[in-house]
Design a protein around this motif. Structure first.
Motif, short mmCIF file in Angstrom:
data_model
loop_
_atom_site.label_atom_id
_atom_site.label_comp_id
_atom_site.label_asym_id
_atom_site.label_seq_id
_atom_site.Cartn_x
_atom_site.Cartn_y
_atom_site.Cartn_z
N PRO A 225 1.10 -1.35 0.15
CA PRO A 225 -0.07 -0.33 -0.09
C PRO A 225 0.58 0.95 -0.18
O PRO A 225 1.99 1.54 0.68
N GLY A 226 -0.06 2.60 -0.29
CA GLY A 226 1.42 3.59 -0.35
C GLY A 226 1.47 4.29 0.52
O GLY A 226 2.71 4.80 1.36
N ILE A 227 1.04 3.99 2.36
CA ILE A 227 0.41 4.09 3.18
C ILE A 227 1.21 3.13 3.99
O ILE A 227 0.86 2.09 3.79
N THR A 228 1.96 3.17 4.37
CA THR A 228 2.93 1.91 5.35
C THR A 228 2.91 3.29 7.29
O THR A 228 3.80 3.51 6.86
N THR A 229 3.21 2.55 8.13
CA THR A 229 3.79 2.66 9.49
C THR A 229 5.47 1.49 9.35
O THR A 229 6.08 2.35 9.93
N ASN A 230 5.20 0.62 8.88
CA ASN A 230 6.75 0.03 9.05
C ASN A 230 6.32 -1.15 7.37
O ASN A 230 6.23 -1.89 7.39
N LYS A 231 7.37 -0.12 6.46
CA LYS A 231 7.87 -0.95 5.59
C LYS A 231 8.23 -2.51 5.65
O LYS A 231 7.65 -3.34 5.05
N LYS A 232 8.92 -2.69 6.55
CA LYS A 232 9.77 -4.15 6.44
C LYS A 232 8.22 -5.42 7.33
O LYS A 232 8.50 -6.37 6.35
N ALA A 233 7.76 -4.86 8.35
CA ALA A 233 6.59 -5.03 8.70
C ALA A 233 5.27 -5.75 7.15
O ALA A 233 4.76 -6.67 7.40
N ALA A 234 4.86 -4.88 6.76
CA ALA A 234 4.12 -5.18 5.77
C ALA A 234 4.18 -5.93 4.54
O ALA A 234 3.72 -6.63 3.98
N TYR A 235 6.16 -5.56 4.56
CA TYR A 235 6.16 -6.17 3.47
C TYR A 235 5.77 -8.37 3.63
O TYR A 235 5.58 -8.51 2.90
N GLN A 236 5.98 -8.04 4.76
CA GLN A 236 6.04 -9.59 5.60
C GLN A 236 5.12 -9.85 5.71
O GLN A 236 4.39 -10.88 5.29
N SER A 237 3.91 -9.05 6.06
CA SER A 237 2.20 -8.92 6.13
C SER A 237 1.60 -9.63 4.75
O SER A 237 1.19 -10.58 4.18
N LEU A 238 2.50 -9.04 3.81
CA LEU A 238 2.13 -9.09 2.64
C LEU A 238 2.23 -10.53 1.89
O LEU A 238 1.87 -11.36 1.43
N LYS A 239 3.51 -10.68 2.42
CA LYS A 239 3.93 -12.39 1.84
C LYS A 239 3.30 -13.26 2.63
O LYS A 239 3.52 -14.34 1.71
N TRP A 240 3.16 -12.93 4.01
CA TRP A 240 2.19 -14.08 4.66
C TRP A 240 0.80 -14.45 3.91
O TRP A 240 1.16 -15.75 3.41
N ILE A 241 -0.09 -13.58 4.19
CA ILE A 241 -1.28 -13.41 2.49
C ILE A 241 -0.67 -14.58 1.56
O ILE A 241 -1.43 -15.53 0.66
N LYS A 242 0.73 -13.95 0.65
CA LYS A 242 0.70 -14.47 -0.55
C LYS A 242 1.01 -15.84 -1.14
O LYS A 242 -0.06 -16.75 -1.41
N ASN A 243 1.85 -16.24 0.22
CA ASN A 243 2.23 -17.96 0.91
C ASN A 243 1.13 -18.22 1.17
O ASN A 243 0.45 -19.14 1.04
N PHE A 244 -0.11 -18.03 1.59
CA PHE A 244 -1.09 -17.88 2.49
C PHE A 244 -2.08 -18.83 1.06
O PHE A 244 -2.99 -19.87 1.41
N SER A 245 -2.45 -17.64 0.45
CA SER A 245 -3.15 -18.17 -0.01
C SER A 245 -2.84 -18.90 -1.71
O SER A 245 -4.01 -19.72 -2.59
N GLU A 246 -1.98 -19.76 -1.63
CA GLU A 246 -0.85 -20.28 -2.28
C GLU A 246 -1.64 -22.09 -1.69
O GLU A 246 -0.97 -22.94 -2.40
N ARG A 247 -1.94 -22.00 -0.36
CA ARG A 247 -2.54 -23.08 0.29
C ARG A 247 -3.53 -24.02 -0.29
O ARG A 247 -5.20 -23.50 -0.93
#
Length: 270
Positions: A225-247
């Motif tokens: 997203p264009g607004i993040t309070t923590n870019k690293k945490a935002a990436y890890q959250s998005l990566k978790w969603i990506k991985n979960f979507s493939e389950r």
């Protein structure tokens, strides 16, 4: 178990607010001094879960004040960045009424985070038995910019701490009923205390991903997203969603503002 996908209005934003971009503009997500060709309409979603242990509403969409008093409701700064639209019949109060429900029938209102398009309609459901958000999000909303505190003024909101769960980028959240049917998963980054919701339907999971990404293309192409309070945490959250979507046991992942998601009912089929 039954999940209603509801569109409780829509919002007109700069595309850089939904999809982070590199730009010479210092704050492209604001939309300031950016042309109409860079603006998009996206839905504002809420979800009603019919659970054996009660009725649960996820987020509240726009307040009916958005129809006639939008600038006052949002404040000048927010109004300069985005606009809302709430067609007749689409407020959460109107949609509950259409389903034969009143706000007092709601057992829990869960707020994934406290940004305006998720809490604007809180007043319409203030009679719910319980309104919840994470303690981390509640604290952030009273210390950081980007929140409109008047939207929950005089409304009783309870908070919950996170504990260890088997899901999420930090393995933090809560098992809502203690029966493994609904997990509130800490998915920080867009805001400090934001949660996504895991709903067990049959033997599979439905993921309500809030604003971890603005649409399916967000996790498919790892666009924050264009607004993040923590870019690293935002990436890890998005990566978790990506991985979960493939389950294999994931029915679907739904982002709050995905224009390809239409109002519908998701339920277990015999």
């Amino acid at each position: 178990m039954k999940v209603h996908i509801l569109h409780t209005g829509r919002v007109y934003i700069d595309r850089a607010l939904a999809y982070k971009e590199k730009s010479l503009h210092p704050f492209p997500y604001t939309g300031w001094l950016r042309g109409k060709n860079k603006k998009i309409w996206v839905p504002v979603s809420s979800y009603l879960i019919e659970h054996p242990k009660g009725l649960i509403l996820i987020d509240t969409g726009w307040h009916e004040n958005m129809r006639n008093h939008q600038q006052k409701h949002l404040g000048k700064l927010a109004y300069s960045m985005f606009k809302g639209d709430l067609p007749a019949g689409d407020s959460i109060a109107e949609q509950l009424n259409h389903l034969g429900l009143k706000s007092k029938d709601l057992d829990i209102v869960l707020l994934t985070h406290l940004h305006s398009d998720h809490v604007s309609g809180l007043e319409h459901v203030k009679d719910a038995k319980k309104i919840l958000t994470s303690a981390i999000e509640w604290n952030a909303a009273h210390k950081k910019i980007g929140y409109i505190q008047s939207m929950w003024h005089d409304i009783a909101i309870d908070t919950f701490p996170f504990s260890s769960i088997p899901f999420g980028p930090t393995n933090q959240g809560i098992d809502l009923f203690g029966d493994h049917s609904i997990y509130l998963v800490h998915t920080p980054g867009h805001s400090d205390g934001m949660i996504s919701i895991l709903v067990k339907i049959g033997n599979k999971w439905l993921v309500l991903a809030s604003d971890v990404g603005y649409s399916q293309q967000s996790w498919e192409h790892m666009i924050l997203p264009g607004i993040t309070t923590n870019k690293k945490a935002a990436y890890q959250s998005l990566k978790w969603i990506k991985n979960f979507s493939e389950r294999q046991d994931c029915i679907r992942v739904i982002a709050n503002h995905d224009p390809n998601i239409l109002p519908a009912i998701i339920e277990e089929r015999d």
